[in-house]
Design a protein around this motif. Structure first.
Motif, short mmCIF file in Angstrom:
data_model
loop_
_atom_site.label_atom_id
_atom_site.label_comp_id
_atom_site.label_asym_id
_atom_site.label_seq_id
_atom_site.Cartn_x
_atom_site.Cartn_y
_atom_site.Cartn_z
N GLN A 102 49.20 32.55 47.39
CA GLN A 102 48.60 31.68 46.38
C GLN A 102 49.53 31.62 45.16
O GLN A 102 50.30 32.54 44.92
CB GLN A 102 47.25 32.28 45.94
CG GLN A 102 46.16 32.16 46.99
CD GLN A 102 45.36 30.88 46.85
OE1 GLN A 102 45.29 30.27 45.78
NE2 GLN A 102 44.73 30.46 47.93
N ASP A 131 47.37 40.15 50.25
CA ASP A 131 46.97 38.87 50.85
C ASP A 131 48.18 38.00 51.07
O ASP A 131 48.50 37.15 50.26
CB ASP A 131 45.95 38.20 49.91
CG ASP A 131 45.37 36.92 50.46
OD1 ASP A 131 45.61 36.62 51.64
OD2 ASP A 131 44.68 36.23 49.71
N GLU A 165 47.91 29.30 55.63
CA GLU A 165 46.54 29.82 55.58
C GLU A 165 45.89 29.51 54.24
O GLU A 165 44.72 29.16 54.17
CB GLU A 165 46.54 31.33 55.84
CG GLU A 165 45.16 31.90 56.18
CD GLU A 165 44.33 32.27 54.96
OE1 GLU A 165 43.12 32.50 55.12
OE2 GLU A 165 44.87 32.32 53.84
N GLU A 166 46.68 29.65 53.17
CA GLU A 166 46.11 29.46 51.82
C GLU A 166 45.88 27.99 51.48
O GLU A 166 45.35 27.68 50.42
CB GLU A 166 47.02 30.11 50.76
CG GLU A 166 47.22 31.62 50.92
CD GLU A 166 45.97 32.44 50.58
OE1 GLU A 166 44.91 31.85 50.35
OE2 GLU A 166 46.08 33.68 50.55
N HIS A 439 44.50 36.53 44.86
CA HIS A 439 44.41 35.24 44.14
C HIS A 439 44.39 35.43 42.61
O HIS A 439 44.24 34.45 41.89
CB HIS A 439 43.17 34.40 44.56
CG HIS A 439 43.15 34.03 46.00
ND1 HIS A 439 42.39 32.98 46.50
CD2 HIS A 439 43.79 34.55 47.08
CE1 HIS A 439 42.57 32.90 47.81
NE2 HIS A 439 43.40 33.84 48.19
ZN ZN Z 1 44.06 34.35 50.19
#
Ligand code: ZN
Ligand code: BES
Length: 469
Positions: A102, A131, A165-166, A439
């Protein structure tokens, strides 16, 4: 038992593997830092070079570790695929994760730079630490370092590491039907989520789905003096607030007609299991620095976070954002928002219901445009498969504590599609913590959890290899 008898399904990791992981801890951590230095922000058009570098880095790590690798182009960013040799009669495992991150903003809130991985108090701080680079790398490390001992793995492992994915996994979504043979497996292992609490690992058997959208309310052709024109035209910022207000009531229930259609209610038994987990609302409120928790009336906060649909405004823009005041009627107002969905809700139907609602509730004097965003259904997996049994034992072996079964509220857009297209159950093994700041500024991952996750991963391959054939 003589040395030729088959291992019992309860055998722990062979000592040489354990020792290798132990010996290589520093190197494995150093490698994570290398990957984290690459700012692979999938939503940022300026980061296409970094996206390629991040894919190259992980592909190279897998190839130099002895796996066969393949780069799979999609309509978006490349997929990185790798595999170990087939093991006849043993399960095939697909490990899925993502190399995109992100955006790191707001930058001024980071204590050390988002792409300058730094260790403080046993945590590694960087965008993507938890992440998902840190978490997916645990599985890569366990496989590569196992192979480095010269022993074969007891199961075949395939890796699929994507770069979108994000941003909703569009490329993988489109490519998946054609890749079904390549990705054929008995179970999908994912670490892109969290433990229940520090010191309490978990297996996650459910994730919420998502529907995101962006709306824009347009008023006058340009910002107007609010003294000269206030009273003559509708203020788009007020119209947008009224629209948002029409979608959710004061008790946190979503007021969009048809929104809850199909939503499968939780059984009393499952609510009992969730509410039986230790949890402290007052403490969570304190940690998050809010006066009190808030959510849909009638459900505990864990049930609300994991298994009830929700509506959130993610961003809101209108009018003067600079220093000081400016007496205007803004020419437009816009909002980015998202709904979290639960099993039974269809993202397309929810999108249609929300769009109908917005048009019906649009105040006079402004126009509305809607930009649809990501949509993905919720996911529920088995809680009793042999894979779960193996994972429980592996986690207990590495963390010293048996995992609890939980759901989580975040979304991994492709998981439901894996179940549908590959017919394989998903095993979600989160090594992160809820306060890792995914995030957010100062995202972190515990260095110990990185190593424990790697150990649990190796223990999982070992246990899966002992499942009765
Ligand atoms: Zn994420
Ligand atoms: N790692 C998260 C998913 C997640 C978060 C699982 C919390 C369990 C608990 C993932 O990388 C993510 O953030 N997904 C996005 C998807 C969206 C942008 C389509 C999400 O959930 O917002």
């Amino acid at each position: 038992m003589n040395s030729l008898s088959p291992a019992s399904p309860t055998d722990p990791l062979p000592p040489p593997i354990h020792e290798r992981l132990q010996r290589d801890r520093d190197e494995a951590l150093d490698e994570l830092c290398q990957w984290l230095r690459i700012g692979s922000i999938s939503s940022d058009p300026r980061a296409v070079g970094e996206m390629k570098s991040a894919a190259d880095w992980i592909e190279n790590k897998l190839r130099s570790g002895g796996l066969l690798t393949r780069r799979i182009p999609t309509c978006g960013f490349d997929l990185v695929y790798a595999e170990t040799p087939a093991v006849p009669g043993a399960p095939v495992v697909l490990v899925y994760g993502h190399y995109d991150v992100q955006p790191p903003e707001p930058l001024e809130l980071w204590i050390s730079g988002p792409f300058e991985p730094t260790i403080r108090d046993g945590n590694l701080f960087a965008r993507g630490a938890t992440d998902d680079k840190g978490q997916v790398l645990t599985h890569v490390q366990s496989v590569v370092r196992w192979l480095s001992t010269g022993r074969p793995l007891p199961v075949q492992i395939k890796f699929l590491i994507e770069g979108e994915e994000e941003v909703g996994s569009d490329g993988l979504n489109q490519a998946l039907p054609e890749l079904a043979d390549l990705l054929a497996c008995d179970c999908v292992v994912i670490s892109d989520n969290s433990q229940y609490a520090d010191g309490q690992p978990a297996i996650t058997y459910g994730l919420r789905g998502i529907l995101a959208m962006e709306i824009r309310v347009d008023g006058p052709k340009q910002d107007l003096h609010s003294g000269s024109f206030g009273g003559a035209v509708k203020n788009p910022a007020i119209a947008l607030c009224q629209l948002i207000n029409s979608m959710i009531d004061a008790d946190g229930r979503i007021s969009v007609e048809g929104f809850y259609d199909g939503c499968i209610p939780l059984s009393a038994e499952e609510i009992g299991l969730i509410d039986g987990l230790p949890s402290d609302d007052a403490q969570l409120a304190q940690e998050l620095a809010v006066p009190t928790l808030f959510g849909e009336a009638g459900f505990s906060s864990n049930v609300r976070r994991w298994a009830r649909p929700t509506f959130d405004v993610n961003g809101l823009t209108s009018g003067h954002q600079g220093e000081g005041g400016k007496t205007i009627i803004p020419s437009f107002a816009s909002a980015k928002f998202s709904f979290r969905l639960t099993p039974g809700q269809d993202p397309d139907k929810v999108a249609a219901a929300v769009s109908r609602h917005l048009h019906q509730h649009l105040p006079a004097g402004v126009t509305l445009s809607i930009e649809p965003g990501h949509g993905a259904p919720a996911m529920i997996s088995s809680t009793t498969s042999p894979f779960i049994t193996a994972a429980k034992a592996a986690i207990e072996e590495a963390f010293g504590v048996a995992p609890v079964m939980i759901r989580e509220g975040g979304s991994i857009p492709i998981v439901a599609k894996f179940q549908a297209e590959l017919g394989a159950d998903c095993l979600l093994l989160g090594w992160g913590l809820n306060d890792d700041g995914a995030h957010s500024p100062n995202e972190k991952f515990s260095v110990e959890d990185y190593h424990r996750g790697t150990l649990a991963s190796a223990a999982l391959w070992n246990r899966l290899g002992q499942l009765p054939r």
